[in-house]
Design an enzyme around this catalytic site. Structure first.
Site, PDB file in Angstrom:
ATOM      1  N   ASN A  48       1.397  -1.018  -0.187  1.00 21.49           N
ATOM      2  CA  ASN A  48       0.256   0.146   0.142  1.00 21.49           C
ATOM      3  C   ASN A  48       0.867   1.491   0.208  1.00 21.49           C
ATOM      4  O   ASN A  48       1.563   2.063   1.073  1.00 21.49           O
ATOM      5  CB  ASN A  48      -0.828   0.178   1.104  1.00 21.49           C
ATOM      6  CG  ASN A  48      -1.472   0.964   0.808  1.00 21.49           C
ATOM      7  OD1 ASN A  48      -2.272   1.990   0.417  1.00 21.49           O
ATOM      8  ND2 ASN A  48      -2.201   1.268   2.339  1.00 21.49           N
ATOM      9  N   ASN A  95      -5.973   6.667  -1.406  1.00 24.59           N
ATOM     10  CA  ASN A  95      -6.855   6.287  -2.762  1.00 24.59           C
ATOM     11  C   ASN A  95      -7.382   4.565  -1.950  1.00 24.59           C
ATOM     12  O   ASN A  95      -8.214   4.489  -2.790  1.00 24.59           O
ATOM     13  CB  ASN A  95      -6.513   6.167  -3.824  1.00 24.59           C
ATOM     14  CG  ASN A  95      -5.226   4.656  -3.635  1.00 24.59           C
ATOM     15  OD1 ASN A  95      -5.350   3.885  -2.518  1.00 24.59           O
ATOM     16  ND2 ASN A  95      -3.843   4.192  -4.523  1.00 24.59           N
ATOM     17  N   ASP A  96      -7.429   4.628  -0.144  1.00 25.90           N
ATOM     18  CA  ASP A  96      -7.997   3.023  -0.092  1.00 25.90           C
ATOM     19  C   ASP A  96      -9.820   2.911  -0.028  1.00 25.90           C
ATOM     20  O   ASP A  96      -9.902   2.117  -0.158  1.00 25.90           O
ATOM     21  CB  ASP A  96      -7.536   2.953   1.152  1.00 25.90           C
ATOM     22  CG  ASP A  96      -5.885   2.654   2.251  1.00 25.90           C
ATOM     23  OD1 ASP A  96      -5.405   2.398   0.849  1.00 25.90           O
ATOM     24  OD2 ASP A  96      -5.217   2.607   2.498  1.00 25.90           O
ATOM     25  N   GLY A 146      -5.743  -2.034   0.579  1.00 28.15           N
ATOM     26  CA  GLY A 146      -5.203  -1.435   0.525  1.00 28.15           C
ATOM     27  C   GLY A 146      -4.305  -1.510  -0.558  1.00 28.15           C
ATOM     28  O   GLY A 146      -3.834  -0.209  -1.192  1.00 28.15           O
ATOM     29  N   ASP A 201      -2.149  -1.015  -4.071  1.00 29.36           N
ATOM     30  CA  ASP A 201      -2.197  -0.095  -5.075  1.00 29.36           C
ATOM     31  C   ASP A 201      -1.272  -0.581  -5.909  1.00 29.36           C
ATOM     32  O   ASP A 201       0.471  -1.400  -5.742  1.00 29.36           O
ATOM     33  CB  ASP A 201      -2.210   0.966  -4.780  1.00 29.36           C
ATOM     34  CG  ASP A 201      -1.344   1.579  -4.093  1.00 29.36           C
ATOM     35  OD1 ASP A 201       0.005   1.041  -3.883  1.00 29.36           O
ATOM     36  OD2 ASP A 201      -1.563   1.930  -2.773  1.00 29.36           O
ATOM     37  N   ASP A 229      -8.458 -15.132 -18.313  1.00 33.96           N
ATOM     38  CA  ASP A 229      -9.270 -15.963 -17.471  1.00 33.96           C
ATOM     39  C   ASP A 229     -10.065 -16.679 -17.889  1.00 33.96           C
ATOM     40  O   ASP A 229     -10.896 -16.587 -18.885  1.00 33.96           O
ATOM     41  CB  ASP A 229     -10.109 -14.947 -16.408  1.00 33.96           C
ATOM     42  CG  ASP A 229     -10.727 -15.150 -15.130  1.00 33.96           C
ATOM     43  OD1 ASP A 229      -9.725 -16.131 -14.451  1.00 33.96           O
ATOM     44  OD2 ASP A 229     -11.747 -15.241 -14.880  1.00 33.96           O
ATOM     45  N   GLU A 269      -6.028 -19.976 -19.455  1.00 30.63           N
ATOM     46  CA  GLU A 269      -6.625 -20.383 -18.043  1.00 30.63           C
ATOM     47  C   GLU A 269      -7.607 -21.373 -18.472  1.00 30.63           C
ATOM     48  O   GLU A 269      -8.957 -21.367 -18.299  1.00 30.63           O
ATOM     49  CB  GLU A 269      -7.501 -19.803 -16.656  1.00 30.63           C
ATOM     50  CG  GLU A 269      -7.108 -20.252 -15.732  1.00 30.63           C
ATOM     51  CD  GLU A 269      -8.049 -19.592 -14.765  1.00 30.63           C
ATOM     52  OE1 GLU A 269      -8.286 -20.153 -13.837  1.00 30.63           O
ATOM     53  OE2 GLU A 269      -9.007 -18.804 -15.345  1.00 30.63           O
TER      54      GLU A 269
END
Length: 646
Positions: free
Chosen positions: A154, A159-160, A180, A182, A359, A388
């Site tokens: 973090n 920006n949390d 948190g 980033d 994905d 995947e």
């Protein structure tokens, strides 16, 4: 002489007049943008580029009652070929052709509405920052570091929590809340990642997930063109990519073509009646939506290859929602298909990516996925995409790799798939007691399955990831087994991927396999952490030793031609010992796994075909030299990596 001057003067006047006339004609075709106008609610892609092989781009335009509007573009080299109305009156789709004559710049798209009013949107065509051939994908010379961004570091606590988003705040005591981490947290620790010996970084998605819960993992996108502000900004994402490139490292983007998040902006007003699968059911139950309201996927992925699969089974797998909070996108709708392909290309170009991880690869329409991968690889011939396929069956894994001659004629255009099968073989091999059909033979026969793959060295292998239990947990805290597995992973003809924290023996002992715990916080990524793995402060001796071990193997691997592209030869396990060799013209690397607790004397006469007799080899961990002669003493359980390169 006067006559000559008169002729020259006449030519000059004609030339000036011609230039003025040409400029006048250009102005009639290309209206200069004197003011940036953004009257329209949404236009996607938000910009495009000149000089693609595919000269067409389709714009999705979203605005109240825009469906009945007529559109006009006056810009040299850009033609509005066709407009399409959607089922919703609030969408219009524009087909643009961008010729080779088009120049980078801004131009206006004018929309005349049914009531006679006009709206204007300024659109930008950009110059490409590098040639298509310069987009280099990942390959067997790379080692990939997989990160769950919310749980790594973090760097920007401010920006949390972002006002207006559905999930607020952080709670590091809740494994399923946001913690948190980033984008800047990754960028700030690139020295650490590079020093470990990794050459590529794969962060789980950082595109916005404005969902009421579970938004930290990133796989429920609510806007495919927007970075989640809790992770950072587009500029910070670009800086991460730029900083990696400056180190000759690559950024791999995790993308999702199969589904979006239930709170995606278009779910309130879907463009077409078939934009998502089982859409009619969703729209009927929108106000009382729960997990029983729609058909979820059967997850029977074998229906993609099964010659006897019923249509109903295939449809249930392909069209069913992955989970109730993730609407299944209908790629058979041609506008959705264009949207997904263009979004992927937009991110490749915007970030200068070194690869894409896709994905849930078998879940979307497989014909579309071939088109999707083919469109990207056509534009970027040296690029890489990994899909995947969560299967322990090599036949299913190999089916998706480009070059595989499938019985149904399917051509995937996909360079790489993920090797779940080998992951299981390695774990089973080292956990089981040795016998003729258990133990190391599982690893040996797992690698022997490479005959099923079009290109084994282009497959991505791993031991753990964001969906599977930590490898240290899989080995029940056995450090020797963990080291043997990791060294084998890095010696195989594969593209290796290692999950963040594996280098410090992170685990999920408290609840093995629990996703929130697997994706736990990296120590040192938060101010006030008592342990800091980035600096080594507070790590145990065992953790530091594992860090050192992986650093040595990874950094040796960086420059090993034999490991990157060499021939592979292995010898069936005997007496709890398994030998694998990688061989190139100027280098031989020998990897020896010894599962025995007591010292062993390995007879080297069996390995005569390696042509190492009498040669000096170096232990890449201890740096000690040995002479390959009659026998080799293995003093303890573990792995031994020897090289002829000094």
């Amino acid at each position: 002489m006067k006559t000559l001057k008169l002729i020259l003067l006449t030519l000059l006047v004609v030339t000036v007049f011609s230039c003025q006339e040409s400029t006048s004609e250009q102005k009639e075709v290309s209206e200069p943008v004197t003011e940036i106008r953004n009257d329209i609610e949404k236009v996607e892609p938000p910009n495009w580029w000149i000089d693609f092989k595919n000269k067409n781009v389709q714009l999705l335009v979203k605005h109240p009652s825009i469906g009945n509007a007529t559109a006009k573009i006056n810009y040299s080299g850009v033609s509005l070929v066709k407009t399409y109305q959607a089922d919703s009156p609030n969408y219009l789709f524009l087909d643009l052709e961008i010729s080779e004559a088009a120049k980078a710049g801004q131009f206006n798209i004018t929309f005349k509405l049914k009531d006679g009013s006009e709206l204007t949107q300024t659109y930008e065509l950009k110059s490409r920052e590098k040639s298509a051939e310069d987009f280099k994908g990942f390959n067997s010379s790379d080692a990939i570091y997989l990160i769950t961004p919310d749980r790594f570091a973090n760097a920007i606590p401010n920006n949390d929590s972002v006002e207006g988003l559905l999930q607020q705040g952080v709670n590091r005591t809740d494994d399923y809340a946001r913690h948190g981490g980033d984008i800047q947290g990754i960028t700030d620790h690139l020295d650490y990642i590079e020093d470990l010996g990794f050459t590529a970084v794969w962060p789980c998605p950082v595109v916005i997930n404005d969902m009421p819960s579970g938004s930290y993992h990133g796989y429920a996108m609510t806007d495919f063109y927007k970075v989640d502000p809790r992770f950072g900004t587009l500029e910070e994402y670009r800086k991460l990519a730029d900083d990696l490139r400056s180190r000759d490292m690559k950024l791999i983007m995790d993308q999702v073509a199969n589904h979006c998040g239930l709170e995606h902006w278009w779910m309130k007003d879907l463009p077409f009646k078939d934009w998502v699968n089982y859409q009619e059911n969703y729209e009927k139950n929108r106000d009382n939506w729960d997990h029983k309201s729609t058909k979820t996927s059967s997850h029977r992925r074998t229906t993609n290859q099964d010659l006897y699969a019923s249509k109903s089974d295939y449809q249930e797998m392909a069209d069913g929602w992955f989970v109730s909070g993730m609407p299944d996108l209908n790629q058979r709708n041609p506008f959705m298909a264009n949207y997904i392909i263009q979004n992927s290309i937009w991110w490749v170009e915007t970030l200068g990516l070194g690869g894409i991880r896709q994905d849930t690869y078998p879940y979307p329409d497989k014909t579309f996925m071939s088109d999707w991968a083919g469109s990207i690889m056509t534009e970027y011939p040296n690029f890489s995409i990994v899909g995947e396929e969560w299967s322990y069956n090599p036949l299913l894994i190999g089916y998706w790799q480009d070059g595989k001659k499938n019985k149904d004629g399917y051509k995937s255009n996909l360079k790489s798939t993920m090797d779940f099968a080998m992951q299981k073989h390695i774990v089973d091999a080292l956990n089981e007691e040795e016998s003729w059909d258990q133990g190391l033979v599982k690893m040996y026969e797992g690698l022997a399955n490479d005959f099923a793959y079009a290109s084994p060295k282009d497959i991505m292998a791993f031991l753990d990831n964001h969906d599977k239990s930590r490898v240290f947990t899989e080995f029940k805290g056995n450090i020797a087994n963990t080291k043997m597995a990791l060294s084998y992973l890095l010696m195989m003809p594969r593209i290796p991927q290692i999950y963040y924290g594996t280098e410090i023996l992170m685990d999920d002992f408290d609840n093995p396999g629990d996703h929130g715990l697997i994706r736990t916080d990296f120590p040192g990524g938060w101010e006030g952490d008592s342990v800091n793995a980035f600096t080594g402060e507070g790590l145990s001796a065992e953790q530091k030793d594992m860090q050192s071990f992986l650093t040595k193997v990874l950094n040796y691997r960086k420059s090993s031609e034999a490991i990157h592209d060499g021939k592979t030869k292995h010898f069936a396990p005997e007496n709890g010992i398994y030998v694998l060799a990688r061989i190139s013209e100027n280098e031989t690397v020998v990897h020896i796994i010894n599962k025995n607790e007591s010292p062993q004397e390995l007879d080297l006469s069996r390995f005569e075909e390696l042509e190492l007799n009498g040669k000096s080899l170096k232990n890449i961990i201890s740096r000690e030299n040995i002479t390959w002669s009659n026998s080799l003493k293995l003093s303890s359980k573990g792995s031994l990596i020897l090289t002829t390169k000094f």
